[in-house]
Write a protein that holds these residues in place. Structure first.
Motif, PDB file in Angstrom:
ATOM      1  N   LEU A 281       0.910  -1.406  -0.126  1.00 50.06           N
ATOM      2  CA  LEU A 281       0.080   0.075   0.089  1.00 50.06           C
ATOM      3  C   LEU A 281       0.900   1.417   0.280  1.00 50.06           C
ATOM      4  CD1 LEU A 281      -2.643  -1.321   2.336  1.00 50.06           C
ATOM      5  CD2 LEU A 281      -3.074  -0.662  -0.039  1.00 50.06           C
ATOM      6  N   ARG A 282       1.924   1.153   0.711  1.00 48.86           N
ATOM      7  CA  ARG A 282       2.921   2.257   0.517  1.00 48.86           C
ATOM      8  C   ARG A 282       3.351   2.477  -0.690  1.00 48.86           C
ATOM      9  NH1 ARG A 282       4.833   4.144   5.447  1.00 48.86           N
ATOM     10  NH2 ARG A 282       4.143   2.831   7.263  1.00 48.86           N
ATOM     11  N   THR A 283       4.040   1.571  -1.602  1.00 49.39           N
ATOM     12  CA  THR A 283       4.124   1.516  -2.824  1.00 49.39           C
ATOM     13  C   THR A 283       2.957   2.116  -3.876  1.00 49.39           C
ATOM     14  OG1 THR A 283       5.577  -0.343  -2.579  1.00 49.39           O
ATOM     15  CG2 THR A 283       4.988   0.277  -4.940  1.00 49.39           C
ATOM     16  N   LEU A 284       1.867   1.636  -3.446  1.00 49.13           N
ATOM     17  CA  LEU A 284       0.717   2.142  -4.379  1.00 49.13           C
ATOM     18  C   LEU A 284       0.434   3.763  -4.064  1.00 49.13           C
ATOM     19  CD1 LEU A 284      -1.531   1.745  -6.160  1.00 49.13           C
ATOM     20  CD2 LEU A 284      -2.812   0.772  -4.098  1.00 49.13           C
ATOM     21  N   HIS A 285       0.553   4.064  -2.917  1.00 50.67           N
ATOM     22  CA  HIS A 285       0.273   5.452  -2.254  1.00 50.67           C
ATOM     23  C   HIS A 285       1.331   6.427  -3.059  1.00 50.67           C
ATOM     24  CE1 HIS A 285      -3.006   6.161   0.408  1.00 50.67           C
ATOM     25  NE2 HIS A 285      -2.938   4.784   0.492  1.00 50.67           N
ATOM     26  N   THR A 286       2.761   5.924  -3.028  1.00 56.24           N
ATOM     27  CA  THR A 286       3.742   6.656  -3.747  1.00 56.24           C
ATOM     28  C   THR A 286       3.657   6.909  -5.083  1.00 56.24           C
ATOM     29  OG1 THR A 286       5.331   5.670  -2.091  1.00 56.24           O
ATOM     30  CG2 THR A 286       6.378   6.473  -4.139  1.00 56.24           C
ATOM     31  N   ALA A 287       3.253   5.785  -5.777  1.00 60.02           N
ATOM     32  CA  ALA A 287       2.841   6.176  -7.099  1.00 60.02           C
ATOM     33  C   ALA A 287       1.598   6.758  -7.659  1.00 60.02           C
ATOM     34  CB  ALA A 287       2.361   4.535  -7.783  1.00 60.02           C
ATOM     35  N   LEU A 312      -4.303   0.174  11.343  1.00 56.31           N
ATOM     36  CA  LEU A 312      -2.990   0.571  11.882  1.00 56.31           C
ATOM     37  C   LEU A 312      -2.354   1.138  10.777  1.00 56.31           C
ATOM     38  CD1 LEU A 312      -1.162   0.811  13.998  1.00 56.31           C
ATOM     39  CD2 LEU A 312      -0.477  -1.235  13.751  1.00 56.31           C
ATOM     40  N   ASP A 313      -2.245   0.391   9.490  1.00 56.38           N
ATOM     41  CA  ASP A 313      -1.417   0.677   8.222  1.00 56.38           C
ATOM     42  C   ASP A 313      -2.022   2.095   7.749  1.00 56.38           C
ATOM     43  OD1 ASP A 313       0.035  -1.509   8.401  1.00 56.38           O
ATOM     44  OD2 ASP A 313      -1.212  -2.737   7.012  1.00 56.38           O
ATOM     45  N   ALA A 314      -3.399   2.177   7.747  1.00 49.07           N
ATOM     46  CA  ALA A 314      -4.181   3.330   7.297  1.00 49.07           C
ATOM     47  C   ALA A 314      -3.497   4.547   7.955  1.00 49.07           C
ATOM     48  CB  ALA A 314      -5.715   3.177   7.367  1.00 49.07           C
ATOM     49  N   GLY A 319      -0.130  10.044   7.637  1.00 48.90           N
ATOM     50  CA  GLY A 319       0.870  10.931   7.854  1.00 48.90           C
ATOM     51  C   GLY A 319       1.644  11.222   6.684  1.00 48.90           C
ATOM     52  N   GLY A 320       1.927  10.272   5.781  1.00 40.51           N
ATOM     53  CA  GLY A 320       2.784  10.646   4.560  1.00 40.51           C
ATOM     54  C   GLY A 320       1.449  11.553   3.437  1.00 40.51           C
ATOM     55  N   LEU A 321       0.501  11.334   3.689  1.00 41.51           N
ATOM     56  CA  LEU A 321      -0.424  12.098   2.616  1.00 41.51           C
ATOM     57  C   LEU A 321      -0.564  13.478   3.177  1.00 41.51           C
ATOM     58  CD1 LEU A 321      -2.769  12.008   0.382  1.00 41.51           C
ATOM     59  CD2 LEU A 321      -4.172  11.050   2.169  1.00 41.51           C
TER      60      LEU A 321
END
Length: 696
Positions: A281-287, A312-314, A319-321
């Protein structure tokens, strides 16, 4: 094994900590039958021979021996060695560094050629990785795909091998690594991108496990964002549901990471049947990058999931968003706040950690924060609000962070727990720095702040202990604390004396005429050798007496050509605070408008406007600085908002700023807990400036 290792003059080579004569022992340790010895050897390689990614001459000398170890099936834990080689050989300067421009005389200089030679040496031996994709050791198979995609000189051959291997590989994490490596090849080699993108698109729809389809979707988004389907949110949500309801898989391996990295991985993976979904999911959000609405929708879906791990992942993804992108996050914040009632400590504390950095955006979660604080503490026998960098899950530090989040939001319900905090032996400093946000509601804290200041020792740690209290007292106008503030001002020790004096004078200035007892001290400090102290003494006298004749000569004296940039900034800010009463200082501010130092120009221009109303002269300077340094924009926007119609020329840059999705202060590495708050201040000032420009 390690043939020829004794023939290398290791003592003549170096690494991060000096001569490399200890490297042969590390290389032999990698081949040891003792697991702890292998781990220590790998830690040593990363700590010295490949310290923070550097490549020394000893690193180059190690490459043939590391390749030999990887090729020997008798060596255990070869996955870690493969990762080490991938890191050593994965830096390619591609001719962008000119060697003759580098400082060859620097004792710590590492020639750029070392990185190129490392990449070449590992690539020359990269055929060894071809045989590892089918190795019996799953850790080796996990590390091999990335090594091949990053280092092998024949990417077409590697692409074919990886895709073929996917048809027979059974280990879930290795299968995901194969897909990630395929995506890496597509990003690195334009000639193979179309073929790879087509294959990834097929894999997202194939009859494969949900985790594999999610991995393919993430890599597709990275390689070809335009190919991401319009229904990506629905697809990902459905795949996560499939992952959640699928039969449990074998326990995830901690991988071959070393030392603290592995410990962190194990801590975050505890109790998680599919820890790899977080990375996908981090990879997807980065993309997805600036597709904020879709990323927000993904996070909302995760926050509504019955799976605590997905929630928890969300939170970590939030934070990154929010730190990077502006947007409408009310529902996200509300759902994060809802996690504060969950019995899982990690989920609760992740939510608290996220909320404490939101300041004015915390509104939708304030009820949840107040409820969290209303519940009895988990460990009532321990201090609740003490300074503690790492509190236990669910423990006192979590409650202190919840209080900090509530106070920073400006919610008056933070005042009673703050009052309780102020009677405990220790209190977090950032709680005190949050007091101004509470406005008039914080007035009842003044007596408690005064008593606490009276107990502060006048020792070398005076600034550390007194400054937050003085800051809070200034915000609540705690005039009854004048004797205690005077005690600090007069008793400042040599250590950070200027800082203590400036903080105490600032508090006195906030008290206004009621602080007349400070006049003799402030007059004496006008002559301070520290401009910040002298300027603050002038402001204090102005606030208490209102006598400009007593302070303007001192302040304009700090604007001379021999003054340093910080000195000129301090004086200009003080004059700007005095405002029109300091109008005759305008000529002294003019030289600062052409100073080389940007902050001197900004402070001088803002002060010129505030003392004289001369927008014609000040505005061009502020607009030039706006373009030159984005970190100055908050201060500049505040001045533009004050100027109103006089700043009409700035309308274009203000509208352009408000149209930006990305926050103005995003950094490539690192962040501050106040970043979101500072950007929201900028947006507020920009809107206020436009509003005032449009008024008659």
């Amino acid at each position: 094994m390690l043939t020829g290792i004794e023939e290398v003059d290791w003592a003549s080579l170096g690494h991060a900590y000096g001569p490399a004569d200890d490297v042969p022992g590390m290389l032999r340790g990698l081949a040891s039958s003792d697991p702890s010895e292998r781990e220590l050897a790998l830690d040593g390689m990363y700590g010295a021979v490949h310290h923070q990614g550097d490549v020394y001459d000893s690193t180059l000398a190690c490459i043939p021996f590391l390749l030999e170890l990887v090729a020997d099936p008798e060596v255990q834990d070869r996955g870690g060695i493969v990762e080490l080689l991938t890191s050593i050989g994965g830096i390619d300067l591609s001719g962008e560094e000119e060697l003759d421009e580098l400082d060859m005389d620097d004792e710590e200089f590492i020639p750029a050629a070392n990185y190129a030679m490392a990449a070449s040496a590992v690539a020359a031996g990269a055929d060894v990785f071809l045989g590892l994709v089918g190795d019996p050791d799953p850790e080796v198979r996990l590390a091999a795909p990335c090594a091949l995609a990053s280092l092998h000189p024949d990417p077409a051959r590697v692409l074919t091998l990886l895709r073929e291997r996917l048809t027979v590989e059974c280990d879930t994490e290795v299968r995901l690594a194969l897909v990630e490596a395929v995506g890496r090849i597509a990003r690195r080699h334009e000639s193979l991108r179309d073929e790879t993108v087509e294959w990834l698109g097929w894999l997202t729809r194939a009859a494969q496990s949900p985790g594999l389809r999610l991995a393919a979707l993430a890599q597709l988004a990275r390689c070809a964002p335009a190919e991401v389907p319009d229904d990506v949110v629905e697809r990902v949500t459905g795949l996560l549901d499939e992952v959640r309801t699928a039969p449990p898989e074998p326990d995830a391996r901690p991988g071959t990471a070393v030392g603290q990295v592995r410990e962190l991985f194990e801590e975050r993976s505890t109790g998680r049947p599919t820890p790899w979904t977080d990375e996908l999911l981090r990879t997807l959000h980065t993309a997805l990058d600036d597709r904020v609405e879709e990323r927000t929708a993904l996070i909302l879906a995760q926050l509504r999931s019955p799976d605590r791990c997905q929630r928890l992942d969300a939170i970590w993804l939030c934070g990154g968003l929010i730190r990077v992108w502006r947007g409408r996050y009310e529902e996200v914040v509300r759902l994060v706040g809802a996690q504060l009632a969950d019995p899982e400590p990690r989920l609760r504390e992740a939510a608290t950690s996220f909320l404490e950095g939101l300041f004015e955006l915390t509104g939708p979660a304030t009820d949840a924060l107040a409820a969290r604080l209303a519940r009895r503490p988990d460990r009532p026998e321990r201090p609740e609000w003490a300074e503690r960098p790492e509190g236990p899950p669910g423990g006192p530090d979590g409650r202190a962070r919840a209080l900090l989040a509530l106070a920073r939001s400006g919610d008056a319900r933070a005042v009673p727990p703050l009052a309780r905090a102020l009677v405990e032996p220790d209190v977090r400093r950032d709680l005190l720095y949050a007091v101004p946000t509470l406005g008039p509601a914080a007035a009842p804290l003044a007596p408690l702040l005064r008593r606490r200041l009276a107990r502060v020792d006048l020792d070398d740690r005076l600034y550390e202990h007194a400054a937050p209290l003085l800051f809070a007292l200034a915000s609540v106008r705690g005039v009854q604390a004048v004797p205690e503030v005077l005690r600090v001002l007069r008793g400042a020790p040599p250590n950070r004396r200027d800082w203590v004096q400036e903080a105490a004078l600032t508090a006195m200035a906030a008290f206004g005429p009621a602080a007349r007892a400070v006049i003799p001290d402030a007059r004496a400090l006008l002559e301070s050798e520290a401009a910040a102290v002298s300027a603050q003494a002038a402001l204090t006298l102005w606030s208490v007496e209102g006598d400009r004749e007593a302070v303007l000569p001192t302040l304009t004296g700090w604007l001379g050509p021999d003054a340093t940039a910080p000195d000129r900034c301090a004086a200009a800010q003080a004059l700007g605070t005095i405002g029109p009463a300091a109008a005759r200082s305008a000529p002294a501010l003019l030289p600062g408008l052409t100073c080389r130092d940007l902050w001197v120009r900004v402070r001088s221009a803002a002060a010129l406007w505030r003392v004289s109303g001369d927008a014609v002269t000040a505005l061009p300077v502020l607009l030039d600085a706006w373009e030159e340094n984005r970190y100055a924009r908050v201060d500049i926007a505040e001045s533009l908002a004050e100027m109103g119609p006089a700043a009409l020329e700035a309308r274009g840059v203000i509208r352009a700023e408000l149209d930006r999705k990305r926050r103005h202060n995003v950094r490539e590495s690192g962040y501050s807990s106040h970043d979101v708050h500072e950007d929201e201040k900028l947006v507020t000032f920009c809107r206020a400036a436009l509003d005032r420009m449009d008024r008659p």
